[in-house]
Design a protein around this motif. Structure first.
Motif, PDB file in Angstrom:
ATOM      1  N   PRO A 163     -44.529 -65.987  22.074  1.00  0.00           N
ATOM      2  CA  PRO A 163     -43.626 -64.955  22.590  1.00  0.00           C
ATOM      3  C   PRO A 163     -43.404 -65.126  24.088  1.00  0.00           C
ATOM      4  CG  PRO A 163     -45.811 -64.044  22.227  1.00  0.00           C
ATOM      5  CD  PRO A 163     -45.848 -65.470  21.767  1.00  0.00           C
TER       6      PRO A 163
ATOM      7  N   ASN B  33     -42.171 -55.431  18.046  1.00  0.00           N
ATOM      8  CA  ASN B  33     -41.893 -54.899  19.387  1.00  0.00           C
ATOM      9  C   ASN B  33     -40.421 -54.556  19.574  1.00  0.00           C
ATOM     10  OD1 ASN B  33     -44.567 -55.219  20.709  1.00  0.00           O
ATOM     11  ND2 ASN B  33     -44.230 -57.336  20.134  1.00  0.00           N
TER      12      ASN B  33
ATOM     13  N   ILE C 287     -43.471 -60.754  17.059  1.00  0.00           N
ATOM     14  CA  ILE C 287     -42.441 -60.301  17.997  1.00  0.00           C
ATOM     15  C   ILE C 287     -41.640 -59.138  17.398  1.00  0.00           C
ATOM     16  CG2 ILE C 287     -40.231 -60.974  19.064  1.00  0.00           C
ATOM     17  CD1 ILE C 287     -42.604 -62.070  20.507  1.00  0.00           C
TER      18      ILE C 287
ATOM     19  N   ARG D 244     -34.406 -62.769  20.030  1.00  0.00           N
ATOM     20  CA  ARG D 244     -34.926 -61.509  20.555  1.00  0.00           C
ATOM     21  C   ARG D 244     -35.526 -60.703  19.411  1.00  0.00           C
ATOM     22  NH1 ARG D 244     -31.005 -59.215  25.200  1.00  0.00           N
ATOM     23  NH2 ARG D 244     -32.655 -57.670  25.147  1.00  0.00           N
ATOM     24  N   ALA D 245     -36.496 -59.871  19.721  1.00  0.00           N
ATOM     25  CA  ALA D 245     -37.171 -59.054  18.708  1.00  0.00           C
ATOM     26  C   ALA D 245     -36.176 -58.228  17.903  1.00  0.00           C
ATOM     27  CB  ALA D 245     -38.209 -58.148  19.364  1.00  0.00           C
TER      28      ALA D 245
ATOM     29  N   GLN E 203     -42.492 -62.526  27.179  1.00  0.00           N
ATOM     30  CA  GLN E 203     -42.468 -61.094  27.448  1.00  0.00           C
ATOM     31  C   GLN E 203     -41.827 -60.898  28.816  1.00  0.00           C
ATOM     32  OE1 GLN E 203     -46.340 -59.423  26.909  1.00  0.00           O
ATOM     33  NE2 GLN E 203     -45.769 -57.458  27.772  1.00  0.00           N
TER      34      GLN E 203
ATOM     35  N   ASP F 122     -38.903 -56.635  27.117  1.00  0.00           N
ATOM     36  CA  ASP F 122     -38.231 -57.366  26.043  1.00  0.00           C
ATOM     37  C   ASP F 122     -39.166 -58.452  25.537  1.00  0.00           C
ATOM     38  OD1 ASP F 122     -35.795 -55.968  26.167  1.00  0.00           O
ATOM     39  OD2 ASP F 122     -35.039 -57.273  27.759  1.00  0.00           O
ATOM     40  N   PHE F 123     -39.115 -58.699  24.227  1.00  0.00           N
ATOM     41  CA  PHE F 123     -39.901 -59.753  23.600  1.00  0.00           C
ATOM     42  C   PHE F 123     -38.946 -60.742  22.952  1.00  0.00           C
ATOM     43  CE2 PHE F 123     -42.730 -56.207  23.952  1.00  0.00           C
ATOM     44  CZ  PHE F 123     -43.964 -56.765  24.230  1.00  0.00           C
TER      45      PHE F 123
END
Length: 143
Positions: free
Chosen positions: A54, A142, A139, A91-92, A56, A66-67
């Motif tokens: 990931p 999140n 991820i 993106r998550a 972060q 943001d993850f």
């Protein structure tokens, strides 16, 4: 993007499909092949190879974290710009959890088959696919 202050950096993640992520940030945490690191504004210029892991990012103006899942790559930090070049990033909020869970199950089945067939190359490929799926599953929590 707007003018940045000396207390922020720009984080940009680029894949073959273009810019996946770009924001002003307070900090960016990544996992290099030799360990984790958190980059802040005015960090010494650095380049590092990254693992499947990931990323972060703590954004500047709204203090949101943001993850982003990446499949390894290269990170370069210079002049308050942190760029990550990767073969894949998501993106998550864009992860389809059901699809990734299926990918994980398929990778586990492929690993078992590779062990049964004593196929070390197939095992390595399946292991990487499993690492990618596990990264995206972690991820996705999140969002």
């Amino acid at each position: 993007m707007a003018n940045q202050t000396n207390k922020e950096l720009i984080v940009r993640i680029i894949s073959p499909h273009g810019i996946v992520y770009e924001h002003h940030a307070i900090a960016c945490s990544v996992r290099a092949i030799d360990g984790g690191m958190t980059l802040l504004a005015n960090h010494t210029p650095i380049m590092a190879a990254l693992e499947i892991s990931p990323v972060q990012v703590r954004r500047t103006h709204d203090d949101i974290v943001d993850f982003i899942a990446i499949n390894g790559g290269v990170m370069q930090m210079s002049h308050n710009v942190c760029e990550i070049i990767t073969s894949f990033a998501i993106r998550a909020r864009d992860i389809d959890e059901a699809r990734v869970e299926l990918d994980k199950q398929e990778a586990e089945a492929e690993m078992r088959a590779a062990i049964t067939n004593e196929d070390s190359q197939a095992f390595k490929r399946a292991k990487i696919a499993l690492e990618r799926a596990i990264n995206m599953i972690s991820i996705s929590k999140n969002k």
